[in-house]
Design a protein around this motif. Structure first.
Motif, short mmCIF file in Angstrom:
data_model
loop_
_atom_site.label_atom_id
_atom_site.label_comp_id
_atom_site.label_asym_id
_atom_site.label_seq_id
_atom_site.Cartn_x
_atom_site.Cartn_y
_atom_site.Cartn_z
N SER A 154 -13.59 99.67 38.15
CA SER A 154 -12.47 99.43 38.94
C SER A 154 -11.10 99.60 38.56
O SER A 154 -10.16 99.90 39.35
CB SER A 154 -12.35 97.85 39.37
OG SER A 154 -11.93 97.04 38.03
N PRO A 159 -9.28 92.34 44.77
CA PRO A 159 -10.22 92.45 45.74
C PRO A 159 -9.95 93.24 46.81
O PRO A 159 -8.80 93.11 47.25
CB PRO A 159 -10.59 90.74 46.24
CG PRO A 159 -9.83 90.07 45.25
CD PRO A 159 -8.52 90.82 44.71
N ASP A 160 -10.90 94.15 47.37
CA ASP A 160 -10.60 95.03 48.18
C ASP A 160 -11.78 95.55 48.82
O ASP A 160 -12.79 95.92 47.92
CB ASP A 160 -9.75 96.32 47.70
CG ASP A 160 -9.13 97.18 48.62
OD1 ASP A 160 -7.92 96.69 49.33
OD2 ASP A 160 -9.35 98.36 48.97
N ALA A 161 -11.74 95.98 50.05
CA ALA A 161 -12.96 96.48 50.63
C ALA A 161 -13.49 97.99 50.15
O ALA A 161 -14.84 98.32 50.14
CB ALA A 161 -12.62 96.87 52.29
N LEU A 163 -13.24 98.89 46.83
CA LEU A 163 -13.86 98.54 45.61
C LEU A 163 -15.22 98.30 46.27
O LEU A 163 -16.28 98.74 45.38
CB LEU A 163 -13.37 97.46 44.97
CG LEU A 163 -14.19 96.91 43.59
CD1 LEU A 163 -14.45 98.06 42.94
CD2 LEU A 163 -13.45 95.94 42.91
N VAL A 164 -15.64 97.30 47.25
CA VAL A 164 -16.93 97.10 47.32
C VAL A 164 -17.78 98.43 47.82
O VAL A 164 -18.83 98.45 47.52
CB VAL A 164 -16.91 95.88 48.49
CG1 VAL A 164 -18.59 95.79 49.09
CG2 VAL A 164 -16.33 94.74 48.14
N CYS A 192 -7.84 90.97 39.61
CA CYS A 192 -8.96 89.92 40.14
C CYS A 192 -9.27 88.72 38.93
O CYS A 192 -9.04 89.12 37.83
CB CYS A 192 -10.49 90.75 40.08
SG CYS A 192 -10.62 91.52 41.32
N GLN A 196 -13.69 86.34 41.84
CA GLN A 196 -13.46 87.39 42.69
C GLN A 196 -14.30 88.59 42.30
O GLN A 196 -14.99 89.28 43.15
CB GLN A 196 -12.13 87.84 42.71
CG GLN A 196 -11.28 86.56 43.55
CD GLN A 196 -9.60 86.86 43.26
OE1 GLN A 196 -9.14 87.56 42.34
NE2 GLN A 196 -9.02 86.56 44.22
N GLU A 199 -17.74 87.92 42.98
CA GLU A 199 -17.86 88.34 44.91
C GLU A 199 -17.84 89.52 45.27
O GLU A 199 -18.68 89.80 46.39
CB GLU A 199 -16.77 87.27 45.40
CG GLU A 199 -16.76 85.78 45.15
CD GLU A 199 -15.70 84.97 45.62
OE1 GLU A 199 -15.28 83.72 45.81
OE2 GLU A 199 -14.44 85.63 45.78
N GLN A 200 -16.97 90.29 44.75
CA GLN A 200 -17.09 91.64 44.89
C GLN A 200 -18.42 92.29 44.92
O GLN A 200 -18.90 93.13 45.43
CB GLN A 200 -15.91 92.54 44.29
CG GLN A 200 -14.55 92.22 44.60
CD GLN A 200 -13.95 92.53 45.88
OE1 GLN A 200 -13.23 93.79 45.61
NE2 GLN A 200 -13.94 91.95 46.63
#
Length: 248
Positions: A154, A159-161, A163-164, A192, A196, A199-200
């Motif tokens: 990362s 948190p960011d879409a 990164l997902v 983060c 978080q 969760e990612q």
């Protein structure tokens, strides 16, 4: 590919520790990712400076790139200087580090290559995909694969879409987790917590999580426990000297 960890402190290296620094090896090729404070001495315990084939830098904060300077010095000032070292980084991210030296030898020691949002480059045996992730400075997370295994890193990011998606089905998500439970307001959305980060990883279906950029002086077990309270399994921290294969 094989991952070796040199450190996992954020901001500055705690006593006996180093900031983030990670070596990926495959088929004799060595890719160094984010050579932060105190990484070079640990790298030199594993390989010679001339044996590094390329460097990737996520962003320009010195805890992620300061030891690029002594790495380049060790190469440029050796009896037989190796070829210029390709350094892949966001535009301008390593300018300050490169400006530390005015020696002519240093200008020949590096070959800067710009990484871009959504870019894809081939670095030795690795395919590297980069994506802009939210941080105080432009920061590119990277997805690195050799065809048999995938690591997503990362850099520093909230948190960011993106990164997902970068971590989708990765064998290992190496993810910044500066704080165990909650991110202070001044850093909200730009860093983060371990919660978080977990969760990612779950949203991305990443197989394993390695937490890094931990706040110096805090107990790493606190970060693991916070991540595991989300239901995450296969959680570890970036401990100096840790080494493991990625993928089959």
């Amino acid at each position: 590919m094989r991952l070796t960890v040199f450190g996992g402190c954020g901001a500055w290296p705690a006593a006996g520790q180093a900031c983030g620094g990670y070596l990926l090896e495959q088929d004799g090729f060595r890719l160094l990712v984010d050579p932060g404070y105190a990484v070079l001495p640990r790298l030199l315990e594993v390989v010679d400076a001339a044996a590094v084939d390329a460097v990737v830098v996520s962003h320009g904060h010195p805890d992620h790139c300061a030891d690029l300077n002594p790495l380049l010095r060790a190469r440029a000032l050796s009896d037989e200087p190796p070829a210029a070292l390709p350094v892949y980084a966001p535009a301008g991210a390593v300018d300050a580090v490169l400006a530390l030296d005015s020696m002519r030898a240093m200008s020949r020691a590096v070959e800067p290559v710009v990484l871009t949002d959504g870019g894809r480059v081939r670095v030795g045996p690795f395919d590297v995909t980069s994506a802009l992730l939210p941080h105080h400075l432009p920061n590119l997370g990277v997805r690195i694969t050799d065809g048999a295994g995938t690591l997503t890193y990362s850099g520093d990011a909230g948190p960011d879409a993106a990164l997902v998606e970068l971590a989708r089905d990765a064998d290992l998500l190496l993810v910044e987790a500066t704080y165990p439970h909650a991110v202070p307001d001044e850093d909200a959305g730009l860093l983060c917590s371990a919660v978080q980060a977990a969760e990612q990883a779950a949203a991305a279906d990443a197989r394993r999580i390695m937490l890094t950029h931990l706040w110096p002086g805090l107990d790493p077990a606190t970060f693991v426990a916070a991540a595991e309270r989300t239901g995450a399994t296969n959680v570890s921290v970036a401990a100096p000297g840790a080494a493991q294969p990625i993928g089959s």
